[in-house]
Design an enzyme around this catalytic site. Structure first.
Site, PDB file in Angstrom:
ATOM      1  CD  GLU A 192      -8.392 -11.364  -1.510  1.00 30.79           C
ATOM      2  OE1 GLU A 192      -7.885 -10.191  -1.536  1.00 30.79           O
ATOM      3  OE2 GLU A 192      -9.045 -11.665  -0.363  1.00 30.79           O
ATOM      4  CG  HIS A 232     -12.031 -10.175  -2.936  1.00 30.08           C
ATOM      5  ND1 HIS A 232     -11.311  -8.967  -3.361  1.00 30.08           N
ATOM      6  CD2 HIS A 232     -11.775 -10.385  -1.614  1.00 30.08           C
ATOM      7  CE1 HIS A 232     -10.563  -8.424  -2.263  1.00 30.08           C
ATOM      8  NE2 HIS A 232     -10.792  -9.270  -1.296  1.00 30.08           N
ATOM      9  CD  GLU A 239      -7.738  -7.091  -4.177  1.00 28.33           C
ATOM     10  OE1 GLU A 239      -6.663  -5.992  -4.131  1.00 28.33           O
ATOM     11  OE2 GLU A 239      -7.700  -7.842  -3.237  1.00 28.33           O
ATOM     12  CG  ASP A 272     -11.827 -11.022   2.738  1.00 28.82           C
ATOM     13  OD1 ASP A 272     -11.778 -12.017   2.306  1.00 28.82           O
ATOM     14  OD2 ASP A 272     -11.381 -10.006   2.288  1.00 28.82           O
ATOM     15  CG  ASP A 274      -8.164 -12.263   3.610  1.00 26.73           C
ATOM     16  OD1 ASP A 274      -8.373 -12.088   2.259  1.00 26.73           O
ATOM     17  OD2 ASP A 274      -8.041 -11.051   3.916  1.00 26.73           O
ATOM     18  CG  ASP A 312       1.801  -1.452   3.517  1.00 28.92           C
ATOM     19  OD1 ASP A 312       1.383  -1.259   4.578  1.00 28.92           O
ATOM     20  OD2 ASP A 312       1.195  -2.137   2.470  1.00 28.92           O
ATOM     21  CG  HIS A 335      -1.850  -0.945   1.276  1.00 29.28           C
ATOM     22  ND1 HIS A 335      -1.886  -2.020   2.146  1.00 29.28           N
ATOM     23  CD2 HIS A 335      -2.922  -1.372   0.389  1.00 29.28           C
ATOM     24  CE1 HIS A 335      -2.908  -2.967   1.957  1.00 29.28           C
ATOM     25  NE2 HIS A 335      -3.516  -2.313   0.871  1.00 29.28           N
ATOM     26  CG  ASP A 393      -4.819 -10.272   0.507  1.00 28.96           C
ATOM     27  OD1 ASP A 393      -4.229  -9.923   1.461  1.00 28.96           O
ATOM     28  OD2 ASP A 393      -5.502  -9.416   0.060  1.00 28.96           O
TER      29      ASP A 393
HETATM   30  C1  XUL Z   1      -9.302  -6.404   1.128  1.00 22.68           C
HETATM   31  C2  XUL Z   1      -8.201  -6.891   0.278  1.00 22.68           C
HETATM   32  C3  XUL Z   1      -6.632  -5.845   0.226  1.00 22.68           C
HETATM   33  C4  XUL Z   1      -6.396  -5.631  -1.061  1.00 22.68           C
HETATM   34  C5  XUL Z   1      -4.962  -4.756  -1.201  1.00 22.68           C
HETATM   35  O1  XUL Z   1      -9.982  -7.371   1.109  1.00 22.68           O
HETATM   36  O2  XUL Z   1      -8.108  -7.865  -0.227  1.00 22.68           O
HETATM   37  O3  XUL Z   1      -5.854  -6.541   1.045  1.00 22.68           O
HETATM   38  O4  XUL Z   1      -5.933  -6.751  -1.619  1.00 22.68           O
HETATM   39  O5  XUL Z   1      -5.356  -3.374  -0.763  1.00 22.68           O
HETATM   40 MN    MN Z   2      -6.571  -8.849  -1.815  1.00 23.70          MN
END
Ligand code: XUL
Ligand code: MN
Length: 346
Positions: A212, A215, A176, A250, A252, A54, A51, A285
């Site tokens: 992702e 997602h 994304e 979410d 992850d 970051d 980011h 991620d």
């Molecule tokens: C949010 C997500 C974020 C993006 C990066 O769900 O996936 O981490 O990947 O901004």
């Molecule tokens: Mn992501």
């Protein structure tokens, strides 16, 4: 036959998270950036995702010159460690200016803030020697539908993308998509929406996507189909592999952790389309579980890569001839079992 791809891997500093959730605080101390960089090297990963803040912490309180100076010194640091910067993403969901949306805020001044910050993120990307700007459109959507004009918001998104494309003739935008969270309903929930938006910009060739897995699952889609769709347009420029157990927050999770077959099909789709041949990275991620002890803090990443590479072997050794014979005979019953037995090691 084309040579098999040797995949290269990346992750972000946020993927060493501290275990906070809406119902409880951190369960691990925060690690420093240096620690995370060393961790990436220990894992044998090739790149880091960033980011904007970051890359340059506290960037809101620094002058433009200071921000670029810090980005420049980060580039040197990364170079000396042999780690590339895969992408930069403007973190447009923390600031008070983006409470009611970033590019689609009802207030013109706040939309301007979002665009200016994105241009600065592009400048940071240039310093870090990457031409990829990732846009997770976190707060572009609605909690209360009547609060926004969704038609106008499409124009705002196009305007924002156009401003970014005009800012730098070489930058590529990777959208994304995510259908919800933090928003109730997001404006760009799927790859199809992202690609359609790309067509409205003044340079569609430079607007692509990042998929992702979680997602896509949250959108009720199969991530493998999303991969095939994006790659049919040559528009899959980055990837956040992970996993998600159904329609809830979410998660992850480590890649393949909830549904190995869905993970296998993502790897098959990447293999069949040649993902990585143009230098694209495989990103994870993934987050450690809240219960993860500090001494196990690299496991979710190492395990995700192990699973990915095992599934690459499974994709390459898939009994294609037998599968084709079953497909020709419309014997999907046995095709289904062939896949299961292949995954189980038979
Ligand atoms: C949010 C997500 C974020 C993006 C990066 O769900 O996936 O981490 O990947 O901004
Ligand atoms: Mn992501």
């Amino acid at each position: 036959m084309a040579k098999p791809i040797e995949y290269r891997f990346c992750t972000g500093p946020w993927n060493f998270s501290e275990g906070r959730d809406p119902y409880g605080p951190e369960t691990r101390a925060a690690e420093s950036f240096d620690w995370k960089l060393a961790a990436l090297k220990k894992l044998g990963f090739d790149a880091m995702m960033f980011h904007d803040d970051d890359a340059v912490p506290d960037l809101e309180n620094k002058s433009a010159t200071e921000v670029l100076k810090e980005a420049k010194s980060l580039r040197k640091r990364l170079k000396s460690e042999g780690i590339a910067a895969e992408m930069v993403a403007p973190r447009l969901w923390f600031a008070p200016q983006t409470i009611d949306g970033a590019y689609t805020n009802n207030d013109k001044k706040l939309r301007r803030y979002a665009i200016d910050r994105s241009k600065q993120a592009i400048d940071i990307a240039n310093e870090l020697d990457t031409d990829l700007l990732v846009l997770w459109l976190a707060r572009e959507g609605s909690y209360i539908r009547e609060s926004k004009n969704a038609r106008r918001c499409v124009d705002y998104l196009v305007e924002a993308c156009d401003a970014m494309l005009a800012h730098d003739p070489n930058i590529r935008l990777a959208i994304e998509p995510k259908p919800n969270e933090p928003m109730d309903v997001a404006y760009i929930p799927t790859i199809g929406h992202a690609l359609a938006l790309a067509q409205l910009t003044h340079d569609p060739k430079r607007v692509g996507t990042l998929i992702e897995s979680a997602h896509a699952i949250l959108a009720g889609l199969d991530p493998a189909d999303e991969i095939d769709f994006a790659m049919a347009f040559d528009k899959l420029w980055s990837l956040h592999l992970n996993d998600q157990n159904g329609l809830k927050f979410d998660q992850d999770k480590p890649f393949g952790s909830a549904n190995l077959r869905v993970a296998f099909n993502q790897v098959r789709a990447l293999e069949r389309n040649g993902y990585g041949r143009r230098g694209e990275f495989v990103g994870f991620d993934v987050h450690p579980f809240r219960t993860t002890r500090p001494e196990h803090l690299l496991k979710h990443l190492d395990n995700s890569r192990r699973t990915f590479l095992r599934l690459v072997e499974k994709a390459r050794s898939f009994p294609e001839k037998s599968a084709q014979a079953l497909i020709a005979d419309r014997n999907y019953q046995d095709l289904d079992q062939l896949v299961l037995e292949h995954l189980m090691g038979k």
